[in-house]
Design a protein around this motif. Structure first.
Motif, PDB file in Angstrom:
ATOM      1  N   UNK A  14      42.019  11.512  -0.496  1.00  0.00           N
ATOM      2  CA  UNK A  14      40.879  10.603  -0.665  1.00  0.00           C
ATOM      3  C   UNK A  14      41.001   9.469   0.338  1.00  0.00           C
ATOM      4  N   UNK A  15      39.872   8.825   0.569  1.00  0.00           N
ATOM      5  CA  UNK A  15      39.816   7.683   1.466  1.00  0.00           C
ATOM      6  C   UNK A  15      38.567   6.891   1.116  1.00  0.00           C
ATOM      7  N   UNK A  16      38.479   5.682   1.633  1.00  0.00           N
ATOM      8  CA  UNK A  16      37.291   4.864   1.383  1.00  0.00           C
ATOM      9  C   UNK A  16      36.532   4.665   2.690  1.00  0.00           C
ATOM     10  N   UNK A  17      35.215   4.568   2.555  1.00  0.00           N
ATOM     11  CA  UNK A  17      34.316   4.396   3.689  1.00  0.00           C
ATOM     12  C   UNK A  17      33.376   3.245   3.397  1.00  0.00           C
ATOM     13  N   UNK A  18      33.041   2.500   4.415  1.00  0.00           N
ATOM     14  CA  UNK A  18      32.119   1.385   4.264  1.00  0.00           C
ATOM     15  C   UNK A  18      30.754   1.816   4.775  1.00  0.00           C
ATOM     16  N   UNK A  19      29.720   1.495   3.988  1.00  0.00           N
ATOM     17  CA  UNK A  19      28.354   1.805   4.406  1.00  0.00           C
ATOM     18  C   UNK A  19      27.792   0.643   5.216  1.00  0.00           C
ATOM     19  N   UNK A  20      26.763   0.952   5.982  1.00  0.00           N
ATOM     20  CA  UNK A  20      26.037  -0.092   6.707  1.00  0.00           C
ATOM     21  C   UNK A  20      25.215  -0.898   5.703  1.00  0.00           C
ATOM     22  N   UNK A  21      24.668  -2.002   6.174  1.00  0.00           N
ATOM     23  CA  UNK A  21      23.770  -2.775   5.319  1.00  0.00           C
ATOM     24  C   UNK A  21      22.573  -1.915   4.946  1.00  0.00           C
ATOM     25  N   UNK A  22      22.155  -1.999   3.698  1.00  0.00           N
ATOM     26  CA  UNK A  22      21.050  -1.189   3.199  1.00  0.00           C
ATOM     27  C   UNK A  22      19.927  -2.132   2.790  1.00  0.00           C
ATOM     28  N   UNK A  23      18.708  -1.854   3.272  1.00  0.00           N
ATOM     29  CA  UNK A  23      17.558  -2.699   2.960  1.00  0.00           C
ATOM     30  C   UNK A  23      17.356  -2.765   1.446  1.00  0.00           C
ATOM     31  N   UNK A  24      17.235  -3.961   0.942  1.00  0.00           N
ATOM     32  CA  UNK A  24      17.000  -4.155  -0.484  1.00  0.00           C
ATOM     33  C   UNK A  24      18.277  -4.246  -1.307  1.00  0.00           C
ATOM     34  N   UNK A  25      19.433  -4.146  -0.664  1.00  0.00           N
ATOM     35  CA  UNK A  25      20.716  -4.237  -1.366  1.00  0.00           C
ATOM     36  C   UNK A  25      21.533  -5.362  -0.754  1.00  0.00           C
ATOM     37  N   UNK A  26      22.562  -5.807  -1.450  1.00  0.00           N
ATOM     38  CA  UNK A  26      23.360  -6.928  -0.930  1.00  0.00           C
ATOM     39  C   UNK A  26      23.862  -6.632   0.492  1.00  0.00           C
ATOM     40  N   UNK A  27      23.931  -7.683   1.315  1.00  0.00           N
ATOM     41  CA  UNK A  27      24.424  -7.500   2.675  1.00  0.00           C
ATOM     42  C   UNK A  27      25.907  -7.139   2.636  1.00  0.00           C
ATOM     43  N   UNK A  28      26.348  -6.548   3.701  1.00  0.00           N
ATOM     44  CA  UNK A  28      27.754  -6.156   3.780  1.00  0.00           C
ATOM     45  C   UNK A  28      27.975  -4.708   3.409  1.00  0.00           C
ATOM     46  N   UNK A  29      26.950  -4.034   2.924  1.00  0.00           N
ATOM     47  CA  UNK A  29      27.093  -2.629   2.559  1.00  0.00           C
ATOM     48  C   UNK A  29      27.984  -2.426   1.348  1.00  0.00           C
ATOM     49  N   UNK A  30      28.329  -1.185   1.099  1.00  0.00           N
ATOM     50  CA  UNK A  30      29.175  -0.824  -0.036  1.00  0.00           C
ATOM     51  C   UNK A  30      30.401  -0.091   0.479  1.00  0.00           C
ATOM     52  N   UNK A  31      31.450  -0.170  -0.276  1.00  0.00           N
ATOM     53  CA  UNK A  31      32.632   0.638   0.018  1.00  0.00           C
ATOM     54  C   UNK A  31      32.633   1.798  -0.959  1.00  0.00           C
ATOM     55  N   UNK A  32      32.714   3.004  -0.421  1.00  0.00           N
ATOM     56  CA  UNK A  32      32.654   4.218  -1.243  1.00  0.00           C
ATOM     57  C   UNK A  32      33.967   4.989  -1.123  1.00  0.00           C
ATOM     58  N   UNK A  33      34.437   5.512  -2.239  1.00  0.00           N
ATOM     59  CA  UNK A  33      35.637   6.348  -2.235  1.00  0.00           C
ATOM     60  C   UNK A  33      35.207   7.813  -2.214  1.00  0.00           C
ATOM     61  N   UNK A  34      35.785   8.580  -1.305  1.00  0.00           N
ATOM     62  CA  UNK A  34      35.489   9.999  -1.176  1.00  0.00           C
ATOM     63  C   UNK A  34      36.750  10.784  -1.551  1.00  0.00           C
ATOM     64  N   UNK A  35      36.622  11.707  -2.515  1.00  0.00           N
ATOM     65  CA  UNK A  35      37.722  12.574  -2.945  1.00  0.00           C
ATOM     66  C   UNK A  35      37.437  14.001  -2.495  1.00  0.00           C
TER      67      UNK A  35
END
Length: 174
Positions: free
Chosen positions: A114-135
């Protein structure tokens, strides 16, 4: 499942052959005669295997769904490791010094990463994107392959090639 049963049945048919007893050469060890040493690579074999594996999943990470996500580093590798074990079955036929063979194997294991990935900024969501864990996980794999080699006594260098398949799964935590 039917394909697996068919593959095992095919391997069993291809592996069937004659057995040669020690006293085919005019007397066994029970009669005090020494049996000549018979060497060769012809015949069926079956075995078990096990071990530890490490590796990487490489590829393009994409997301299709809501919200529309894009990842900052889409070509990131996910490293994995785990144990595996299984069974192999095969048959060799020696003609002169050349050995032809077939082998199939099936392995089960617990290979995951597993590892974590950061998303880009998404319109309508908090700035800074999200960090997602992929298994990612590979539960089982198998191979079917042919072989050709050169018999040099108890040493058999060979080349092999065939097909491999695996059951893998992936999950992303939202």
């Amino acid at each position: 499942m039917k394909a697996k049963i068919g593959l095992v049945a095919l391997a069993a048919v291809l592996m069937s052959g004659s057995a040669y007893a020690a006293d085919i050469f005019g007397g066994g060890l029970k009669d005090g005669a020494e049996s000549p040493r018979v060497s060769g690579w012809t015949g069926p074999y079956i075995g078990v295997h096990g071990g530890w594996a490490t590796g990487d999943w490489d590829g393009q990470l994409t997301w299709q769904g809501e919200p529309d996500l894009s990842f900052q580093d889409t070509t990131h590798s996910i490293g994995g490791e785990g144990w595996n074990g299984g069974l192999q079955i095969g048959f060799n036929k020696q003609i002169g010094q050349i050995v032809f063979g077939i082998e199939v194997d099936a392995s089960y294991g617990d290979f995951a990463g597993d590892d974590t990935f950061k998303t880009d900024n998404i319109k309508g969501y908090p700035t800074g994107g999200w960090t997602k864990k992929v298994d990612l996980e590979m539960e089982w794999f198998g191979t079917a392959r042919g072989r050709v080699g050169y018999a040099a006594g108890r040493f058999l260098p060979y080349i092999t090639g065939g097909f491999a398949w695996a059951k893998t799964s992936g999950d992303i935590e939202i």
